[in-house]
Design a protein around this motif. Structure first.
Motif, PDB file in Angstrom:
ATOM      1  N   TYR A 165       0.824  -1.452   0.037  1.00  0.00           N
ATOM      2  CA  TYR A 165      -0.017   0.066   0.021  1.00  0.00           C
ATOM      3  C   TYR A 165       0.878   1.252   0.109  1.00  0.00           C
ATOM      4  O   TYR A 165       2.094   1.144   0.176  1.00  0.00           O
ATOM      5  N   VAL A 166       0.437   2.396  -0.445  1.00  0.00           N
ATOM      6  CA  VAL A 166       0.849   3.812  -0.430  1.00  0.00           C
ATOM      7  C   VAL A 166       0.330   4.605   0.529  1.00  0.00           C
ATOM      8  O   VAL A 166      -0.984   4.505   0.408  1.00  0.00           O
ATOM      9  N   ALA A 167       0.970   5.164   1.518  1.00  0.00           N
ATOM     10  CA  ALA A 167       0.272   5.968   2.505  1.00  0.00           C
ATOM     11  C   ALA A 167       1.280   7.107   3.018  1.00  0.00           C
ATOM     12  O   ALA A 167       2.471   6.875   2.664  1.00  0.00           O
ATOM     13  N   ASP A 168       0.698   7.851   3.799  1.00  0.00           N
ATOM     14  CA  ASP A 168       1.536   8.932   4.483  1.00  0.00           C
ATOM     15  C   ASP A 168       2.056   8.553   5.652  1.00  0.00           C
ATOM     16  O   ASP A 168       2.848   9.416   6.234  1.00  0.00           O
ATOM     17  N   HIS A 169       1.829   7.424   6.036  1.00  0.00           N
ATOM     18  CA  HIS A 169       2.657   6.712   7.300  1.00  0.00           C
ATOM     19  C   HIS A 169       2.502   5.335   7.260  1.00  0.00           C
ATOM     20  O   HIS A 169       1.659   4.763   6.254  1.00  0.00           O
ATOM     21  N   GLU A 170       3.073   4.596   8.048  1.00  0.00           N
ATOM     22  CA  GLU A 170       3.098   3.044   7.985  1.00  0.00           C
ATOM     23  C   GLU A 170       2.408   2.539   9.123  1.00  0.00           C
ATOM     24  O   GLU A 170       2.310   3.156  10.294  1.00  0.00           O
ATOM     25  N   PHE A 171       1.389   1.843   8.812  1.00  0.00           N
ATOM     26  CA  PHE A 171       0.316   1.395   9.750  1.00  0.00           C
ATOM     27  C   PHE A 171       0.827   0.143  10.379  1.00  0.00           C
ATOM     28  O   PHE A 171       1.708  -0.420  10.087  1.00  0.00           O
ATOM     29  N   ASP A 172       0.428   0.009  11.732  1.00  0.00           N
ATOM     30  CA  ASP A 172       1.011  -0.965  12.684  1.00  0.00           C
ATOM     31  C   ASP A 172       0.852  -2.256  12.018  1.00  0.00           C
ATOM     32  O   ASP A 172      -0.350  -2.356  11.507  1.00  0.00           O
ATOM     33  N   SER A 173       1.570  -3.359  12.231  1.00  0.00           N
ATOM     34  CA  SER A 173       1.319  -4.424  11.968  1.00  0.00           C
ATOM     35  C   SER A 173      -0.184  -5.271  12.308  1.00  0.00           C
ATOM     36  O   SER A 173      -0.610  -6.022  11.662  1.00  0.00           O
ATOM     37  N   HIS A 174      -0.349  -4.838  13.561  1.00  0.00           N
ATOM     38  CA  HIS A 174      -1.641  -5.445  14.210  1.00  0.00           C
ATOM     39  C   HIS A 174      -2.733  -4.886  13.177  1.00  0.00           C
ATOM     40  O   HIS A 174      -4.162  -5.423  13.517  1.00  0.00           O
ATOM     41  N   ILE A 175      -2.752  -3.770  12.480  1.00  0.00           N
ATOM     42  CA  ILE A 175      -3.956  -3.204  11.755  1.00  0.00           C
ATOM     43  C   ILE A 175      -3.527  -3.604  10.393  1.00  0.00           C
ATOM     44  O   ILE A 175      -4.241  -4.219   9.658  1.00  0.00           O
ATOM     45  N   ALA A 176      -2.256  -3.529   9.795  1.00  0.00           N
ATOM     46  CA  ALA A 176      -1.974  -3.799   8.319  1.00  0.00           C
ATOM     47  C   ALA A 176      -1.544  -5.395   8.070  1.00  0.00           C
ATOM     48  O   ALA A 176      -1.517  -5.858   6.896  1.00  0.00           O
ATOM     49  N   GLY A 177      -1.538  -6.286   9.042  1.00  0.00           N
ATOM     50  CA  GLY A 177      -0.967  -7.488   8.810  1.00  0.00           C
ATOM     51  C   GLY A 177       0.260  -7.493   8.144  1.00  0.00           C
ATOM     52  O   GLY A 177       1.352  -6.966   8.365  1.00  0.00           O
ATOM     53  N   GLN A 178       0.485  -8.442   7.084  1.00  0.00           N
ATOM     54  CA  GLN A 178       1.501  -8.601   6.608  1.00  0.00           C
ATOM     55  C   GLN A 178       1.819  -7.517   5.343  1.00  0.00           C
ATOM     56  O   GLN A 178       2.836  -7.522   4.689  1.00  0.00           O
ATOM     57  N   ALA A 179       0.776  -6.731   5.065  1.00  0.00           N
ATOM     58  CA  ALA A 179       0.843  -5.676   4.068  1.00  0.00           C
ATOM     59  C   ALA A 179       2.115  -5.046   4.373  1.00  0.00           C
ATOM     60  O   ALA A 179       2.316  -4.557   5.577  1.00  0.00           O
ATOM     61  N   GLN A 180       2.950  -4.430   3.242  1.00  0.00           N
ATOM     62  CA  GLN A 180       4.182  -3.405   3.297  1.00  0.00           C
ATOM     63  C   GLN A 180       3.647  -1.838   2.723  1.00  0.00           C
ATOM     64  O   GLN A 180       2.807  -1.857   1.765  1.00  0.00           O
ATOM     65  N   ALA A 181       4.345  -0.967   3.096  1.00  0.00           N
ATOM     66  CA  ALA A 181       4.101   0.436   2.890  1.00  0.00           C
ATOM     67  C   ALA A 181       5.126   0.879   1.923  1.00  0.00           C
ATOM     68  O   ALA A 181       6.390   0.548   2.106  1.00  0.00           O
ATOM     69  N   LEU A 182       4.755   1.760   1.153  1.00  0.00           N
ATOM     70  CA  LEU A 182       5.447   2.770   0.696  1.00  0.00           C
ATOM     71  C   LEU A 182       4.947   4.164   1.234  1.00  0.00           C
ATOM     72  O   LEU A 182       3.814   4.562   0.493  1.00  0.00           O
ATOM     73  N   VAL A 183       5.819   4.738   1.948  1.00  0.00           N
ATOM     74  CA  VAL A 183       5.330   6.028   2.649  1.00  0.00           C
ATOM     75  C   VAL A 183       5.736   6.974   1.657  1.00  0.00           C
ATOM     76  O   VAL A 183       6.870   7.392   1.186  1.00  0.00           O
ATOM     77  N   VAL A 184       4.711   7.933   1.540  1.00  0.00           N
ATOM     78  CA  VAL A 184       5.013   9.127   0.534  1.00  0.00           C
ATOM     79  C   VAL A 184       4.462  10.536   1.336  1.00  0.00           C
ATOM     80  O   VAL A 184       3.903  10.646   2.402  1.00  0.00           O
ATOM     81  N   SER A 185       5.103  11.446   0.674  1.00  0.00           N
ATOM     82  CA  SER A 185       4.741  12.798   1.234  1.00  0.00           C
ATOM     83  C   SER A 185       3.480  13.489   1.007  1.00  0.00           C
ATOM     84  O   SER A 185       2.674  14.254   1.565  1.00  0.00           O
ATOM     85  N   ASN A 186       2.845  13.009  -0.057  1.00  0.00           N
ATOM     86  CA  ASN A 186       1.382  13.305  -0.689  1.00  0.00           C
ATOM     87  C   ASN A 186       0.647  12.086  -1.276  1.00  0.00           C
ATOM     88  O   ASN A 186       0.922  12.000  -2.456  1.00  0.00           O
ATOM     89  N   THR A 187      -0.318  11.675  -0.706  1.00  0.00           N
ATOM     90  CA  THR A 187      -1.178  10.466  -1.222  1.00  0.00           C
ATOM     91  C   THR A 187      -1.725  10.718  -2.215  1.00  0.00           C
ATOM     92  O   THR A 187      -1.903  10.113  -3.142  1.00  0.00           O
ATOM     93  N   ARG A 188      -2.306  12.089  -2.534  1.00  0.00           N
ATOM     94  CA  ARG A 188      -3.032  12.388  -3.677  1.00  0.00           C
ATOM     95  C   ARG A 188      -2.207  12.682  -4.981  1.00  0.00           C
ATOM     96  O   ARG A 188      -2.602  12.051  -6.059  1.00  0.00           O
TER      97      ARG A 188
END
Length: 484
Positions: A72-95
Motif C-alpha cells: 500500500y501507499v500511504a503517508d505513514h506506515e500502519f502498525d502490523s496488528h492493523i495492516a497484517g503482512q502488508a508493506q508500505a511505501l510512505v509518501v509525502s502526498n498521497t493524492r
C-alpha cells in the motif's frame, strides 16, 4: 492490460520526490506486479496496489488486510496488528502519488489524446458540450467528454457523472477507455477542487479554457477564501499549451500576470468573435454565445478550420437540466412557463434572471424561484442567491438540495432569514417534490404570465442526504408531469 510493477511504482514516486521511506523489500523486489489499483479498501485483492488517500482510517486498513493486501501507499506506515503482512511505501502526498501512479498504471492515456481542459465559475459544462459537439462532428465521433453532467468514453454513449472532475485514478481509467475505443481527443471539465486536491496533478492540456471567475465554493471543506479558489483556478494556465479565455473575465491583472509568467499564448473571445449568421443556438440565453465563442476558438486551435460546417454542430446542443424551458399545455396552466436549470450560485441565478427579463419582461411576469443550497460547502451561496434574486422576483420557495450531513431545515432557514425585501413572498417546503408542485400550482392561479425557475438539481434523479444518494423524481420530470 493495465498494470504496474512495484519497482516501477518506486521509480515513479522517486521521480516526483514523493517517496519518503522505501523499505529494502520494495527496493529489491523485482517480482511484484499489480494488475489492479484502488483507493477504497472494499476493492482490494491480493494483486491490488492500494493508495490510502485522505483520512484513511485504521478500520479501512484492517478491511484491506483481510482481503489479502500485499502493498500500500500511504503517508505513514500502519502498525502490523492493523495492516497484517502488508508493506508500505510512505509518501509525502498521497493524492499526488495516486495521480502519477494512475498515469503510469494506465500507460499515460493523456499522452495519446489531444486534451482540452475547461474551467470557470459558471458555463463549464455548457462550453464542454459545445466543444465536444464540434469535435465529434469534425473528428467523426472520436472525442471523449468528462463533465459534471455526463461522461462519454466512446464518442456516442453518455453516462451520468458523480463529480465534475473524477478522482485521478478514475479519470485515467476513463481516458484509457477512450484510447482503447479509438478516440483521439478528450474534453475535460476542470473544477477548482480538482486542483485543490490534486485530481489533475501532472496533467497537461493541449488547450485550456478559463471562462470567468466569481466568488464561489468558499467553505471550510472547499476553499477558505476567494484568493485560494482563484489561485486553484489559475493553475490551468500553467498546465496548458495555449489558453482561451472569456473577454469579459474579471481580475484581468492577476490573470495576465499568470499568462505572462507561464509564457503561453492566450486568446480572449466573446460572442462578437463568432459568425452569428452561422452560429444560431437552440439553447436559450445570450450568455451561451460567449460560451460557444470559447468552444469555437478551442476547436480552431485543435485544427478545425474556421470555415468548417462542424462549428455549426454547436447549434443543436441541448443539455438535460440546463436551460430547459417548459410551457403549460392545458387551459388551466397555459400562462405558466417553467425553466429547469442547474444555477446554484448568485452569479448563475443573476444570469438566469437576466434571460427571463430579456425574454418575458413585456409580459410583466410573476416570477417564482424554487431553490435550496448544498450542505457542508459553499455556504456563501445561500445569502448570495437570495440577494441576487429578491428584488427581481415575487416568490421564493426554499427546499431540499444536496444537503449532505447538514439538516435541510437549517439551510432553508438560513436562506429564508436572508430575505429582506418585504414585497417578496417566501416560504420553506422541505420536500422538494412538493415544493416544485406547489410553485407550479400557485403559478397557474396567477392572472398574468407566471415564470417558475426550478434551479440547482437539473435532471439529477437523486438528492444527497447524509452522504447517500436518495432517489428523486427529478426537477424536469416533475415539471413535465404537472404541466402536461
Amino acid at each position: 492490460m493495465a498494470q504496474i510493477t512495484l519497482a516501477r511504482a518506486v521509480e515513479v514516486l522517486q521521480d516526483f520526490n514523493l517517496l519518503l521511506s522505501p523499505t529494502p523489500e520494495a527496493l529489491n523486489d523485482t517480482q511484484s506486479i499489480f494488475d489492479h489499483m484502488a483507493y477504497a479498501s472494499n476493492e482490494v485483492t491480493a494483486s491490488t496496489l492500494l493508495v490510502c488517500k485522505g483520512a484513511f482510517k485504521d478500520a479501512y486498513m484492517r478491511d484491506a488486510a483481510s482481503r489479502g493486501l500485499q502493498w500500500y501507499v500511504a503517508d505513514h506506515e500502519f502498525d502490523s496488528h492493523i495492516a497484517g503482512q502488508a508493506q508500505a511505501l510512505v509518501v509525502s502526498n498521497t493524492r499526488q502519488a495516486l495521480a502519477v501512479l494512475a498515469q503510469e498504471f494506465y500507460d499515460h492515456p493523456e499522452r495519446q489524446l489531444f486534451t482540452v481542459g475547461i474551467t470557470g465559475t459558471k458555463g463549464k459544462s455548457t462550453t464542454a458540450y459545445f466543444t465536444h459537439a464540434i469535435f465529434n462532428d469534425y473528428f467523426t465521433h472520436k472525442t471523449a467528454l468528462i463533465s459534471s453532467v455526463d461522461n462519454c468514453t466512446d464518442g456516442v454513449t453518455y453516462v451520468e457523472s458523480d463529480l465534475t472532475t473524477p478522482e485521478s485514478l478514475d479519470l485515467y481509467r476513463m481516458l484509457r477507455e477512450a484510447v482503447d475505443n479509438g478516440l483521439t481527443h478528450a474534453v475535460i471539465e476542470v473544477s477548482s477542487q480538482a486542483y485543490k486536491v490534486d485530481r489533475v496533478f501532472n496533467l497537461h492540456f493541449n488547450v485550456g479554457a478559463f471562462i470567468n471567475i466569481f466568488p464561489d465554493h468558499i467553505s471550510p471543506l472547499e476553499h477558505p477564501s476567494f484568493e485560494d479558489y482563484f489561485a486553484c483556478k489559475r493553475q490551468i494556465i500553467r498546465h496548458s499549451d495555449a489558453m482561451v479565455l472569456g473577454a469579459g473575465i474579471e481580475h484581468r491583472e492577476e490573470i495576465d500576470a499568470t499568462i505572462t509568467d507561464a509564457q503561453v499564448p492566450a486568446y480572449f473571445v466573446d460572442a462578437s468573435s463568432i459568425a452569428r449568421d452561422r452560429i444560431v443556438l437552440d439553447m436559450p440565453g445570450d450568455f451561451n454565445y460567449d460560451n460557444v465563442a470559447i468552444a469555437v476558438k478551442i476547436a480552431e486551435l485543435a485544427g478545425v478550420p474556421s470555415d468548417s460546417s462542424s462549428l455549426e454542430a454547436a447549434n443543436h446542443v441541448s443539455i438535460s437540466g440546463r436551460m430547459e424551458v417548459f410551457h403549460g399545455s392545458h387551459t388551466d396552466n397555459k400562462n405558466v412557463v417553467a425553466i429547469v436549470d442547474y444555477a446554484h450560485n448568485g452569479i448563475s441565478l443573476t444570469t438566469l434572471l437576466d434571460y427571463v427579463d430579456s425574454t418575458y419582461s413585456s409580459h410583466n411576469p410573476h416570477i417564482t424561484v424554487v431553490t435550496g443550497s448544498a450542505g457542508d460547502k459553499a455556504v456563501n451561496r445561500r445569502v448570495d442567491m437570495v440577494q441576487a434574486a429578491q428584488h427581481r422576483i415575487d416568490y421564493f420557495i426554499f427546499t431540499a438540495e444536496d444537503t449532505n450531513t447538514e439538516l435541510v431545515e437549517d439551510i432553508c432557514a438560513q436562506m429564508d432569514a436572508a430575505v429582506s425585501d418585504e414585497r417578496v413572498q417566501h416560504e420553506i417546503i422541505l420536500d422538494r417534490t412538493q415544493a416544485v408542485e406547489t410553485a407550479l400550482h400557485n403559478a397557474a392561479q396567477q392572472p398574468r404570465l407566471a415564470v417558475v425557475l426550478v434551479i440547482g438539481k437539473g435532471d439529477e434523479r437523486w438528492i444527497k442526504l447524509h452522504n447517500k444518494h436518495v432517489p428523486y423524481e427529478g426537477d424536469d420530470a416533475i415539471v413535465q408531469r404537472v404541466l402536461n
